[in-house]
Motif scaffolding. Structure first.
Motif, PDB file in Angstrom:
ATOM      1  N   TYR A   5      32.357   5.655  -3.315  1.00  0.00           N
ATOM      2  CA  TYR A   5      33.284   5.402  -1.746  1.00  0.00           C
ATOM      3  C   TYR A   5      34.694   4.147  -2.216  1.00  0.00           C
ATOM      4  O   TYR A   5      35.205   4.587  -1.398  1.00  0.00           O
ATOM      5  CB  TYR A   5      32.076   4.143  -1.352  1.00  0.00           C
ATOM      6  CG  TYR A   5      32.567   3.790  -0.356  1.00  0.00           C
ATOM      7  CD1 TYR A   5      32.528   3.746   1.292  1.00  0.00           C
ATOM      8  CD2 TYR A   5      32.606   1.899   0.030  1.00  0.00           C
ATOM      9  CE1 TYR A   5      33.218   3.613   2.210  1.00  0.00           C
ATOM     10  CE2 TYR A   5      33.296   1.511   1.093  1.00  0.00           C
ATOM     11  CZ  TYR A   5      33.194   1.996   2.106  1.00  0.00           C
ATOM     12  OH  TYR A   5      33.680   1.752   2.806  1.00  0.00           O
ATOM     13  N   PHE A   8      37.465   6.604  -3.059  1.00  0.00           N
ATOM     14  CA  PHE A   8      37.031   7.445  -1.401  1.00  0.00           C
ATOM     15  C   PHE A   8      38.321   5.664  -0.095  1.00  0.00           C
ATOM     16  O   PHE A   8      39.448   6.459   0.448  1.00  0.00           O
ATOM     17  CB  PHE A   8      36.202   7.500  -0.553  1.00  0.00           C
ATOM     18  CG  PHE A   8      36.412   7.908   0.989  1.00  0.00           C
ATOM     19  CD1 PHE A   8      36.818   8.973   1.179  1.00  0.00           C
ATOM     20  CD2 PHE A   8      35.892   6.781   1.371  1.00  0.00           C
ATOM     21  CE1 PHE A   8      37.102   9.065   2.285  1.00  0.00           C
ATOM     22  CE2 PHE A   8      36.023   7.173   3.731  1.00  0.00           C
ATOM     23  CZ  PHE A   8      37.076   8.085   3.438  1.00  0.00           C
ATOM     24  N   GLY A   9      37.452   5.100  -0.560  1.00  0.00           N
ATOM     25  CA  GLY A   9      38.183   3.616  -0.080  1.00  0.00           C
ATOM     26  C   GLY A   9      39.751   3.616  -0.245  1.00  0.00           C
ATOM     27  O   GLY A   9      40.403   3.173   0.609  1.00  0.00           O
ATOM     28  N   VAL A  12      41.975   5.584   1.213  1.00  0.00           N
ATOM     29  CA  VAL A  12      42.461   5.701   2.617  1.00  0.00           C
ATOM     30  C   VAL A  12      43.498   4.766   2.608  1.00  0.00           C
ATOM     31  O   VAL A  12      43.875   4.795   3.615  1.00  0.00           O
ATOM     32  CB  VAL A  12      40.970   5.283   3.278  1.00  0.00           C
ATOM     33  CG1 VAL A  12      41.305   4.908   4.808  1.00  0.00           C
ATOM     34  CG2 VAL A  12      40.352   6.707   3.828  1.00  0.00           C
TER      35      VAL A  12
ATOM     36  N   TRP B 442      32.614  -1.969   0.661  1.00  0.00           N
ATOM     37  CA  TRP B 442      33.148  -2.091   2.310  1.00  0.00           C
ATOM     38  C   TRP B 442      33.926  -3.476   2.678  1.00  0.00           C
ATOM     39  O   TRP B 442      35.918  -2.829   2.564  1.00  0.00           O
ATOM     40  CB  TRP B 442      32.610  -2.113   3.616  1.00  0.00           C
ATOM     41  CG  TRP B 442      32.912  -1.836   4.511  1.00  0.00           C
ATOM     42  CD1 TRP B 442      33.244  -0.566   4.861  1.00  0.00           C
ATOM     43  CD2 TRP B 442      33.160  -2.180   5.861  1.00  0.00           C
ATOM     44  NE1 TRP B 442      34.299  -0.778   7.056  1.00  0.00           N
ATOM     45  CE2 TRP B 442      33.504  -2.121   7.034  1.00  0.00           C
ATOM     46  CE3 TRP B 442      32.649  -4.378   5.596  1.00  0.00           C
ATOM     47  CZ2 TRP B 442      33.790  -2.979   8.293  1.00  0.00           C
ATOM     48  CZ3 TRP B 442      32.799  -4.958   7.312  1.00  0.00           C
ATOM     49  CH2 TRP B 442      33.007  -4.007   8.093  1.00  0.00           C
ATOM     50  N   VAL B 599      38.078   5.350   9.292  1.00  0.00           N
ATOM     51  CA  VAL B 599      37.368   6.330   8.224  1.00  0.00           C
ATOM     52  C   VAL B 599      36.771   5.457   7.276  1.00  0.00           C
ATOM     53  O   VAL B 599      35.451   5.832   6.408  1.00  0.00           O
ATOM     54  CB  VAL B 599      38.940   6.965   7.752  1.00  0.00           C
ATOM     55  CG1 VAL B 599      38.327   7.681   6.572  1.00  0.00           C
ATOM     56  CG2 VAL B 599      39.621   8.074   8.866  1.00  0.00           C
ATOM     57  N   LEU B 600      37.180   4.401   6.974  1.00  0.00           N
ATOM     58  CA  LEU B 600      36.244   2.797   5.904  1.00  0.00           C
ATOM     59  C   LEU B 600      35.463   3.070   5.990  1.00  0.00           C
ATOM     60  O   LEU B 600      34.863   2.459   5.190  1.00  0.00           O
ATOM     61  CB  LEU B 600      37.292   2.102   5.829  1.00  0.00           C
ATOM     62  CG  LEU B 600      37.470   1.519   4.835  1.00  0.00           C
ATOM     63  CD1 LEU B 600      38.765   2.198   3.416  1.00  0.00           C
ATOM     64  CD2 LEU B 600      38.490   0.602   4.873  1.00  0.00           C
ATOM     65  N   SER B 601      34.858   2.499   7.522  1.00  0.00           N
ATOM     66  CA  SER B 601      33.811   2.758   7.728  1.00  0.00           C
ATOM     67  C   SER B 601      32.432   3.845   8.347  1.00  0.00           C
ATOM     68  O   SER B 601      31.522   3.303   8.052  1.00  0.00           O
ATOM     69  CB  SER B 601      34.019   1.546   9.389  1.00  0.00           C
ATOM     70  OG  SER B 601      35.248   0.118   9.251  1.00  0.00           O
ATOM     71  N   TRP B 603      31.106   6.090   6.484  1.00  0.00           N
ATOM     72  CA  TRP B 603      30.443   6.080   5.402  1.00  0.00           C
ATOM     73  C   TRP B 603      29.491   5.107   5.271  1.00  0.00           C
ATOM     74  O   TRP B 603      27.721   5.037   5.109  1.00  0.00           O
ATOM     75  CB  TRP B 603      30.990   6.546   3.562  1.00  0.00           C
ATOM     76  CG  TRP B 603      30.224   6.328   2.505  1.00  0.00           C
ATOM     77  CD1 TRP B 603      28.961   6.690   2.459  1.00  0.00           C
ATOM     78  CD2 TRP B 603      31.076   7.777   1.801  1.00  0.00           C
ATOM     79  NE1 TRP B 603      28.874   7.449   1.134  1.00  0.00           N
ATOM     80  CE2 TRP B 603      30.627   7.783   0.309  1.00  0.00           C
ATOM     81  CE3 TRP B 603      32.319   7.860   1.380  1.00  0.00           C
ATOM     82  CZ2 TRP B 603      29.963   8.499  -0.075  1.00  0.00           C
ATOM     83  CZ3 TRP B 603      32.382   8.421  -0.243  1.00  0.00           C
ATOM     84  CH2 TRP B 603      31.377   8.628  -0.894  1.00  0.00           C
ATOM     85  N   PRO B 604      30.240   3.762   5.151  1.00  0.00           N
ATOM     86  CA  PRO B 604      28.931   2.125   5.206  1.00  0.00           C
ATOM     87  C   PRO B 604      28.013   2.701   6.613  1.00  0.00           C
ATOM     88  O   PRO B 604      27.113   2.179   6.402  1.00  0.00           O
ATOM     89  CB  PRO B 604      30.428   1.564   4.562  1.00  0.00           C
ATOM     90  CG  PRO B 604      31.216   2.008   4.629  1.00  0.00           C
ATOM     91  CD  PRO B 604      31.298   2.931   4.722  1.00  0.00           C
TER      92      PRO B 604
END
Lengths: 57, 642
Positions: A5, A8-9, A12, B442, B599-601, B603-604
């Motif tokens: 993640y 991935f982040g 982005v 995150w 998009v970043l949020s 998944w969390p």
């Protein structure tokens, strides 16, 4: 999963930064072309717009 | 040293310690007290019970730098029938110490001169006692003198009983309040070990009797005592006959009443947990009843150095359970009003369930006199992957026992005991969420995104490059449309362009089609800006829809000279409005930031939903909510706060 993640982040954020710093837009406007011949005449471009491009001679 | 003859049998007795009060005659077991006039016979005690103690009279040791020698012992019988030893240690400095031995645990205490200990009736389980260093009451019971030997510092009365309270404190502190005299006697000390007392040789001799082979009195099958020095009761795995263990012999007392339950880990199996080897000595099936009976099983584990532990299985979830001294637990509740949270080892555990547990089935050997149907009140607390359990006896001596549980994955148990186990199909009370916690990454990524957005914002020029006013007027040829051209202007490369059109329209529309032309290359970008705005009052309420302005972004055109063309169309029946067009280059695009944030949020957010669902499943069988609310309706935490 955390690492995946995070990677991935980061991608982005890099993508966001690249797009905005390069002035790119996600939605593209419709692109056209006015030939050089029309543009070089006085008000050529305007006449192109008035009459539309007829495709050459 | 003074010598005398036993008043009971005439045998020679010896007071080796100047401060001892009595000597027990080795021959007739009379308790002989020394008085001003000589010696006095206080009565006889029964013969010693073989408790398997590794200690004996004459053993020496050290406590906090002071040497001692064991001079005698009493054997006291618990209300359950179990017997424990209390050894008397004469210290080099003339003091006496009491060394109690029970369930492979040792407690050394010293008589204190403290006054003000509360009466027995004033005490309750779990209650802190200010007069005894705020230690908490762990057990309230009655003991009866069963036997004695050697020299003792007090005058015991054979077959007399007395009340006592055992207290537990932090850092292994321990105390007993003894109600054998008019004023309560307070003994304070510590839970200790033979190693800490410098008594090592006896432990070796104890290991030589690790396994004792006996036969079932009912079926004749072999019974192996795994911890003969600790075992109080054994149930035959073949026929279910229950036996008490006394003096190395088995005494049949009852047959199991229920059909056989097979343990998945065989009694006698050995497994490694946390780097220590444990042997399974006993197996219990217990139950609680709510709407229906819920069953779980417990395996009693034994390690000679570490004592007893439990391996608990419920709905195919496993946990490793370690007893915890009551004094180490912060628990402000009682059985009637349990605390919503209890603390141990710097952690707080939330209440999960209050129930009455029954022993349904039992196999193997146990360090207490376990019976089928035995009842205890249980209060379970959780902090996944850990839990705490409070068990309060409902029969016999009143006792509170705390234990700490750690969730074990089935694979860990399989590996430890070489067994094959079923996998759980539900969420266990202590089961940790197996998914990742993405909140940390995150938050870090959000910070990075904000920093990037800040950099984008401050580096964009936001330069106004064109400002045109279009004032359309209908003509006979073009009653509802006209074309307009803008002035030339310069654009830089690598910056987006925003074209905004606004018109002061009311219940009207205007449609702008435009082109942005690079005069050098002939490339043009076409765009549309439909503007419409309607408003009114309907049944007394004002409404509106649409906007009086519109904008469009053009993706970074190459640097050069540009011009614009606008085809404007309007409602033929209305006067066209004046249109203002502003072209700005290098504009911060907020939607890009919002899109990146979404998009970043995603998944969390999915991870969080999964976690919520997991927690909902965990708590669905609990009487309480994770916040400590009693689901029956009352908020116990409020009461606790009060």
């Amino acid at each position: 999963m955390k690492y995946l993640y995070t990677i991935f982040g980061l991608l982005v954020i890099l993508g966001y930064g690249w797009i905005d710093l390069r002035g790119r837009e996600l939605r593209q406007t419709k692109r056209g072309f006015v030939p050089q011949g029309l543009r070089s005449t006085q008000s050529g471009a305007r006449s192109f717009w008035y009459r539309g491009y007829q495709g050459g001679k | 040293m003074s010598a005398a003859n036993c008043p009971g049998c005439g045998a020679g007795i010896e007071f080796a310690i100047g401060s001892s009060a009595v000597v027990v005659c080795n021959y007739c077991r009379s308790i002989v007290a020394r008085t001003d006039r000589g010696v006095e016979d206080l009565g006889k005690v029964a013969g010693l019970i073989d408790t398997g103690s590794p200690l004996k009279i004459g053993v020496t040791g050290k406590h906090r730098g002071r040497g001692f020698r064991l001079t005698g012992r009493t054997q006291l019988q618990h209300e359950s029938g179990a017997v424990w030893d209390e050894w008397y240690a004469a210290f080099d400095d003339g003091r006496w110490g009491w060394l109690a031995e029970a369930q492979a645990k040792y407690f050394i205490t010293f008589k204190t001169a403290e006054a003000g200990a509360p009466g027995y009736e004033e005490l309750d389980l779990g209650m802190p006692v200010p007069a005894v260093d705020n230690m908490v009451v762990a057990e309230l019971g009655r003991a009866v003198l069963a036997s004695a030997e050697g020299e003792l510092p007090w005058k015991p009365q054979p077959s007399t009983g007395y009340l006592y309270a055992d207290l537990s404190g932090t850092e292994n502190r321990f105390a007993t309040i003894d109600y054998s005299e008019d004023a309560p006697l307070v003994f304070k000390g510590w839970q200790t070990s033979l190693r800490d007392l410098g008594i090592t040789g006896v432990a070796e001799s104890r290991s030589r009797v690790a396994v004792a082979k006996l036969s079932c009195t009912n079926c004749g099958g072999p019974l192996e005592l795994i911890a003969p020095d600790q075992a109080e009761r054994i149930y035959c795995p073949n026929c279910g006959a229950g036996h008490d263990i006394a003096n190395g012999n088995l005494q049949f007392f009852a047959m199991l009443k229920k059909k056989k339950v097979e343990p998945v880990i065989a009694i006698g199996s050995t497994g490694m947990i946390d780097g220590h080897s444990y042997i399974v000595t006993g197996f219990l099936q217990r139950s609680v009843k709510f709407d229906v009976k819920y069953y779980w099983t417990e395996y009693l584990l034994y390690n000679r150095e570490r004592g007893y532990r439990w391996l608990v299985e419920s709905d195919d979830h496993w946990s490793f359970v370690t007893p915890v001294p009551a004094g180490q637990v912060t628990d402000g509740g009682t059985l009637e009003s349990p605390a919503m949270k209890i603390g141990w080892n710097g952690k707080w555990f939330s209440i999960f369930q209050v129930a009455e547990a029954h022993v349904e089935y039992v196999l193997g050997e146990f360090y207490w006199k376990v019976t089928q149907g035995e009842r205890v009140a249980t209060i379970d607390y959780v902090k996944p992957p850990e839990g705490m359990s409070t068990e309060i006896t409902l029969e016999g001596a009143r006792e509170v026992n705390y234990s700490h549980a750690r969730y074990l994955q089935p694979e860990e148990v399989e590996q430890a005991f070489a067994v094959h186990l079923k996998r759980p199909s539900t969420v266990g009370p202590m089961q940790p969420f197996s998914g990742p916690n993405l909140m940390g990454p995150w938050v870090i990524l959000l910070m990075l995104l904000l920093m990037t957005a800040f950099v984008v914002k401050v580096t964009r020029s936001g330069r106004l490059v064109s400002h045109e006013i279009i004032d359309p007027a209908p003509t006979a040829e073009q009653p509802n449309g006209a074309t307009f051209f803008g002035k030339s202007f310069q654009l830089n490369g690598n910056e987006n362009v925003r074209i905004e059109a606004s018109a002061g329209i009311e219940n009207n529309w205007v449609y702008v089609e435009g082109d942005l032309l690079n005069e050098g290359t002939g490339v043009m970008e076409s765009f549309e800006l439909p503007i419409e705005y309607y408003s009114g009052v309907d049944e007394g309420e004002r409404w509106s829809e649409g906007n009086q302005g519109r904008s469009v972004f053009v993706s970074a055109p190459p640097a050069g000279t540009y011009t614009t063309r606008y085809d404007v169309t309007w409602d033929p029946g209305k006067v066209p409005a004046r249109i203002e067009v502003r072209i700005t280059q290098g504009v911060f695009h907020g939607w890009h930031f919002i899109l990146a944030l979404i998009v970043l949020s995603l998944w969390p957010a999915a991870n969080l939903l999964q976690r919520f669902s997991f927690e909902a499943q965990r708590w669905k069988d609990s009487d309480f909510s994770p916040s400590g609310l009693d689901r029956s309706g009352s908020d116990e935490s409020d009461e606790e706060d009060e």
